[in-house]
Design a protein around this motif. Structure first.
Motif, PDB file in Angstrom:
ATOM      1  N   LYS A   1     -39.170  43.844 -25.726  1.00  0.00           N
ATOM      2  CA  LYS A   1     -38.553  43.409 -26.894  1.00  0.00           C
ATOM      3  C   LYS A   1     -37.258  43.492 -27.108  1.00  0.00           C
ATOM      4  O   LYS A   1     -36.946  42.294 -27.309  1.00  0.00           O
ATOM      5  CB  LYS A   1     -39.086  44.222 -27.980  1.00  0.00           C
ATOM      6  N   ILE A   2     -36.319  44.635 -26.464  1.00  0.00           N
ATOM      7  CA  ILE A   2     -34.815  44.474 -26.507  1.00  0.00           C
ATOM      8  C   ILE A   2     -34.539  43.675 -26.083  1.00  0.00           C
ATOM      9  O   ILE A   2     -33.783  42.805 -26.412  1.00  0.00           O
ATOM     10  CB  ILE A   2     -34.884  46.114 -25.724  1.00  0.00           C
ATOM     11  N   PRO A   3     -34.793  43.227 -24.436  1.00  0.00           N
ATOM     12  CA  PRO A   3     -34.112  42.409 -23.538  1.00  0.00           C
ATOM     13  C   PRO A   3     -35.052  40.339 -24.294  1.00  0.00           C
ATOM     14  O   PRO A   3     -33.602  39.663 -24.554  1.00  0.00           O
ATOM     15  CB  PRO A   3     -34.033  41.972 -22.345  1.00  0.00           C
ATOM     16  N   TYR A   4     -35.977  40.798 -24.866  1.00  0.00           N
ATOM     17  CA  TYR A   4     -36.023  39.735 -25.288  1.00  0.00           C
ATOM     18  C   TYR A   4     -35.762  38.567 -26.734  1.00  0.00           C
ATOM     19  O   TYR A   4     -34.869  38.166 -26.637  1.00  0.00           O
ATOM     20  CB  TYR A   4     -37.596  39.494 -25.424  1.00  0.00           C
ATOM     21  N   PHE A   5     -35.309  40.389 -27.443  1.00  0.00           N
ATOM     22  CA  PHE A   5     -34.974  39.705 -28.654  1.00  0.00           C
ATOM     23  C   PHE A   5     -33.077  39.272 -29.235  1.00  0.00           C
ATOM     24  O   PHE A   5     -32.984  38.451 -29.658  1.00  0.00           O
ATOM     25  CB  PHE A   5     -35.473  40.052 -29.437  1.00  0.00           C
ATOM     26  N   ALA A   6     -32.719  39.974 -27.528  1.00  0.00           N
ATOM     27  CA  ALA A   6     -31.671  40.112 -28.237  1.00  0.00           C
ATOM     28  C   ALA A   6     -31.148  39.002 -26.436  1.00  0.00           C
ATOM     29  O   ALA A   6     -29.618  38.490 -27.302  1.00  0.00           O
ATOM     30  CB  ALA A   6     -30.653  41.568 -27.073  1.00  0.00           C
ATOM     31  N   PHE A   7     -31.449  38.748 -25.213  1.00  0.00           N
ATOM     32  CA  PHE A   7     -30.612  37.392 -24.734  1.00  0.00           C
ATOM     33  C   PHE A   7     -31.350  36.322 -25.050  1.00  0.00           C
ATOM     34  O   PHE A   7     -31.229  35.483 -24.610  1.00  0.00           O
ATOM     35  CB  PHE A   7     -30.579  38.130 -23.486  1.00  0.00           C
ATOM     36  N   PHE A   8     -33.051  35.985 -25.804  1.00  0.00           N
ATOM     37  CA  PHE A   8     -33.653  34.797 -25.086  1.00  0.00           C
ATOM     38  C   PHE A   8     -34.423  34.713 -26.183  1.00  0.00           C
ATOM     39  O   PHE A   8     -33.098  34.445 -27.551  1.00  0.00           O
ATOM     40  CB  PHE A   8     -34.820  35.332 -23.631  1.00  0.00           C
ATOM     41  N   GLY A   9     -35.013  33.736 -26.662  1.00  0.00           N
ATOM     42  CA  GLY A   9     -35.428  34.009 -27.962  1.00  0.00           C
ATOM     43  C   GLY A   9     -35.070  33.130 -29.052  1.00  0.00           C
ATOM     44  O   GLY A   9     -35.183  32.235 -28.325  1.00  0.00           O
ATOM     45  N   HIS A  10     -34.956  33.256 -30.580  1.00  0.00           N
ATOM     46  CA  HIS A  10     -34.157  32.106 -30.880  1.00  0.00           C
ATOM     47  C   HIS A  10     -32.772  31.904 -30.094  1.00  0.00           C
ATOM     48  O   HIS A  10     -31.647  33.291 -30.561  1.00  0.00           O
ATOM     49  CB  HIS A  10     -34.094  32.449 -31.931  1.00  0.00           C
ATOM     50  N   ASP A  11     -32.508  31.182 -30.115  1.00  0.00           N
ATOM     51  CA  ASP A  11     -31.237  30.678 -29.561  1.00  0.00           C
ATOM     52  C   ASP A  11     -29.684  31.104 -30.708  1.00  0.00           C
ATOM     53  O   ASP A  11     -29.911  29.940 -31.556  1.00  0.00           O
ATOM     54  CB  ASP A  11     -30.084  29.367 -28.814  1.00  0.00           C
ATOM     55  N   ARG A  12     -29.033  32.056 -31.462  1.00  0.00           N
ATOM     56  CA  ARG A  12     -28.420  31.985 -32.322  1.00  0.00           C
ATOM     57  C   ARG A  12     -27.067  31.555 -32.554  1.00  0.00           C
ATOM     58  O   ARG A  12     -26.188  31.619 -33.310  1.00  0.00           O
ATOM     59  CB  ARG A  12     -27.954  33.422 -32.931  1.00  0.00           C
ATOM     60  N   LYS A  13     -26.897  31.095 -31.315  1.00  0.00           N
ATOM     61  CA  LYS A  13     -25.653  30.493 -31.029  1.00  0.00           C
ATOM     62  C   LYS A  13     -24.364  31.428 -30.773  1.00  0.00           C
ATOM     63  O   LYS A  13     -23.233  30.805 -31.907  1.00  0.00           O
ATOM     64  CB  LYS A  13     -24.667  28.984 -31.571  1.00  0.00           C
ATOM     65  N   PHE A  14     -24.529  31.831 -30.761  1.00  0.00           N
ATOM     66  CA  PHE A  14     -23.046  32.803 -30.889  1.00  0.00           C
ATOM     67  C   PHE A  14     -22.100  32.812 -29.869  1.00  0.00           C
ATOM     68  O   PHE A  14     -22.164  32.182 -28.967  1.00  0.00           O
ATOM     69  CB  PHE A  14     -23.823  34.547 -30.147  1.00  0.00           C
ATOM     70  N   GLU A  15     -20.679  33.002 -30.383  1.00  0.00           N
ATOM     71  CA  GLU A  15     -19.705  32.134 -29.558  1.00  0.00           C
ATOM     72  C   GLU A  15     -19.034  33.444 -29.157  1.00  0.00           C
ATOM     73  O   GLU A  15     -18.232  34.384 -29.789  1.00  0.00           O
ATOM     74  CB  GLU A  15     -18.882  31.708 -29.931  1.00  0.00           C
ATOM     75  N   VAL A  16     -19.118  34.536 -28.445  1.00  0.00           N
ATOM     76  CA  VAL A  16     -18.472  35.803 -27.455  1.00  0.00           C
ATOM     77  C   VAL A  16     -18.775  35.576 -26.925  1.00  0.00           C
ATOM     78  O   VAL A  16     -19.086  34.891 -25.723  1.00  0.00           O
ATOM     79  CB  VAL A  16     -19.554  37.160 -28.196  1.00  0.00           C
ATOM     80  N   LYS A  17     -17.753  37.014 -26.462  1.00  0.00           N
ATOM     81  CA  LYS A  17     -17.294  37.456 -25.020  1.00  0.00           C
ATOM     82  C   LYS A  17     -18.331  38.255 -24.425  1.00  0.00           C
ATOM     83  O   LYS A  17     -19.021  38.611 -24.909  1.00  0.00           O
ATOM     84  CB  LYS A  17     -15.941  37.691 -24.709  1.00  0.00           C
TER      85      LYS A  17
END
Lengths: 86, 568
Positions: B395-411
């Protein structure tokens, strides 16, 4: 459990991951008949005990969570509302 | 001066007193200074052998200020590793308060490890509470302030209960020293309860999931290491082999996994996960054999590092995106690939994949349960292991890094965060690949063969088929969606049930009081009214006629007195 969301689309990368996972699972099943697992309990000694129990346990954990939602899920500002009421 | 030198010889106090200087140092010097005194303290603690090294007598009480047991060294080492990782992880941060309280908190926890009596322990026990609460307060929101006060309430209560237990022990002539004791006496029960609050036993756990996720990005990482593991350490010293702990620990491994499925705040998911991990350690203490205690100590050691790593990765995500909610995250692997890799190393470590640290430590505990024939407990622990994989592994890695791409523009995370995560990830792998390095620190010889082929096979089957179950649920669309919500936990009793109960119970008294006040008011008004009536111009005592009447009465009394005078 299924009524409120549709099946997600599977990307090619996810498809490759799933295939690799299935191959690995098949290898682990095959190894069961080659490697002897030392068992403390009779249940543990049953063929593919860990594979079956792991699969079922995962589903039960998720299903249990879904059931628990009915009991303990509240609005995000549940406690803030409470403070306003009092 | 010499007394200060003596004080600084007490492990941990170098960090506690050293923290006093921290706010006055410029930023870069502060970082170097903190790392230097942590290294010095680690070197000092490493050299302390098993035995009593410093004791004193205060007001007739024999206090043991420095004493080491067989399990002290591994705990002291990992506490120092955590303290150093915390400094590196927080290096970008300008907050002097976080740096100061973080260092003092680590010092208080280290000092507590070496406490040999309950009075000394009580002081450090409370010191960990007072130094760490600032890590929550520093968030600066009304919400975090309230959580910090609840945290402090629970922590200080634990200390007061510990002190009550200590007083009873002393009164009963058993002395104050920290040693194996019975849980079924009042004194022992109070001590167990005090430890149980800090170890987040079932129903005493609410503060953990309530407070930790309310702390700052760096504060949560600092909090995750010390308080709960100090409690585990004390349980191992005082209650090894206490059977009830086996059942308490099993419940602790079990219930958080269900909560973690539905919790949306990923740092709160990790707080539930932390609770589950403590359960494995408590079971080990309850079994109490050499293998089990080795398991508890090894697990605590590995756990502090991989749990810090997971909190660090979610902290980095929160720092960059402004949220740690699963419902708002996704697709970050493109933007934060290194954080993703470190997070996955933490995830596979806690899930106990072979070649990672969780496997070589949790196997000892589960092995000891099997060896002692606790079948149901063993089934629960294996079940809970699949639960750990669900929330921390997937759950932790999946929802943070994969899953729905929220298109964050972050460094990517700041360099210092990456270094801290990199070191922690490296340690997870080193312990996993070369477990003898950790086993050498354990109180007893490790005779358990974790690399036995059948054991590795069973573990891999468990994990891979559990992941297949996840894939199955996802592909069918049956995996529950993340919902931004409040998940009620046992802190509900403190936050909702208690205030409401007090309100309800006090309602009759409040009603009686209100009624008494109302009646008194009526009576007073009636008196005033009568006074007013009789004082008006035409009233009994204020009318024109009444002046004459009063004079007549007065004259009559005067005449009577004169008459009596003559008669007498």
């Amino acid at each position: 459990m299924s009524e409120h969301h549709e099946k997600p689309e599977i990307s090619p990368a996810a498809r490759r991951f799933i295939i690799a996972l299935c191959v690995l699972a098949a290898v682990l099943v095959a190894l069961e008949f080659i490697i002897h697992r030392h068992a403390y309990f009779t249940t543990e000694g049953q063929p593919l005990f860990f594979a079956v129990y792991g699969f079922i346990a995962f589903i039960v954990v998720v299903a249990g969570g879904v059931g628990l939602r009915k009991l303990v899920m509240r609005d995000i500002d549940y406690y803030d509302q409470g403070e306003r009421d009092e | 001066m010499s007394s200060l030198v003596t004080l600084l010889q007490i492990p941990g106090l170098l960090l506690v007193f050293g923290a006093a200087v921290v706010p006055f140092l410029p930023h870069k010097l502060r970082q170097a200074y903190m790392l230097a005194i942590i290294a010095l303290s680690a070197y000092w603690c490493w050299g302390i052998d098993v035995g009593t090294h410093l004791s004193t007598n205060l007001a007739g009480l024999d206090l043991t200020l420095v004493r080491a047991e067989a399990i002290t060294r591994p705990f002291a080492l990992v506490f120092h590793i955590a303290a150093a990782l915390n400094v590196i992880y927080a290096m970008h941060e300008k907050s002097r308060l976080t740096a100061t309280s973080g260092l003092a908190y680590a010092g208080a926890a280290i000092a507590a490890l070496f406490a040999g009596d309950f009075i000394t322990l009580f002081i450090y026990w409370e010191l960990t509470a007072f130094t760490s609460v600032f890590l929550i307060l520093v968030s600066g929101t009304p919400r975090s302030f309230a959580a910090a006060m609840r945290y402090l309430l629970m922590q200080v209560s634990s200390g007061v209960i510990l002190l009550a237990g200590a007083v009873l022990l002393w009164h009963g002539g058993q002395g104050l020293s920290i040693q194996a004791m019975q849980a079924n006496t009042l004194a022992g029960g109070l001590v167990l309860l005090a430890f149980g609050i800090k170890a987040a036993f079932p129903f005493l756990n609410g503060w953990l999931q309530d407070a930790y996720p309310e702390a700052s990005v760096t504060g949560t990482v600092m909090l995750s290491a010390f308080t709960t593991k100090l409690a585990i350490y004390m349980l191992a010293l005082c209650f090894a082999g206490t059977e009830i702990l086996i059942y308490i620990g099993a419940v602790m491994t079990l219930f958080p996994v269900f909560f973690a499925v539905i919790e949306n705040d990923l740092r709160r998911v990790l707080a539930f996960s932390l609770n589950n991990q403590l359960g494995f350690m408590v079971v080990g203490v309850g079994i109490g054999t050499e293998l089990a205690l080795n398991g508890t100590v090894a697990h605590a050691f590995a756990h502090i590092i991989y749990k810090a790593l997971l909190f660090m990765s979610m902290g980095a995500v929160l720092y960059r995106t402004g949220t740690a909610k699963a419902s708002e995250l996704g697709g970050l692997w493109k933007k934060m690939p290194l954080t993703m890799i470190f997070c996955i190393i933490g995830a596979v470590s806690i899930s106990s994949f072979p070649l990672f640290s969780g496997f070589v430590t949790k196997s000892l505990t589960i092995g000891s349960v099997a060896k002692d024939g606790y079948f149901v407990i063993w089934m629960i622990l294996i079940f809970a292991s699949a639960g750990v994989l669900e929330h921390s592994g997937i759950k932790i890695p999946y929802f943070a890094f994969f899953g729905h791409d929220r298109k964050f523009e972050v460094k990517e995370a700041p360099l210092n965060m990456l270094i801290a995560m990199g070191i922690a990830a490296g340690l997870c792998i080193v312990i996993g690949v070369a477990p003898h390095l950790l086993y050498g620190l354990l109180p007893y010889d490790v005779k358990y063969d974790v690399w036995e082929a059948g054991h590795v096979l069973g573990e891999m089957q468990l994990l891979i088929f559990a992941i297949l179950a996840f894939v199955f649920l996802m592909v069918r669309g049956w995996y529950p969606p993340e919902i931004d919500s409040t998940v009620l936990n046992t802190d509900w009793f403190l936050r909702r049930a208690l205030p409401r109960t007090v309100n309800a119970l006090s309602r009759p008294f409040l009603a009686a009081w209100a009624s008494a006040v109302a009646q008194s008011k009526t009576a007073i008004l009636a008196v005033l009214h009568t006074g007013e009536e009789t004082s008006r111009k035409s009233g009994l005592v204020s009318g024109v006629a009444s002046t004459g009447a009063a004079a007549a009465i007065f004259l009559a009394i005067f005449a009577l007195l004169l008459l009596l005078r003559f008669v007498a």
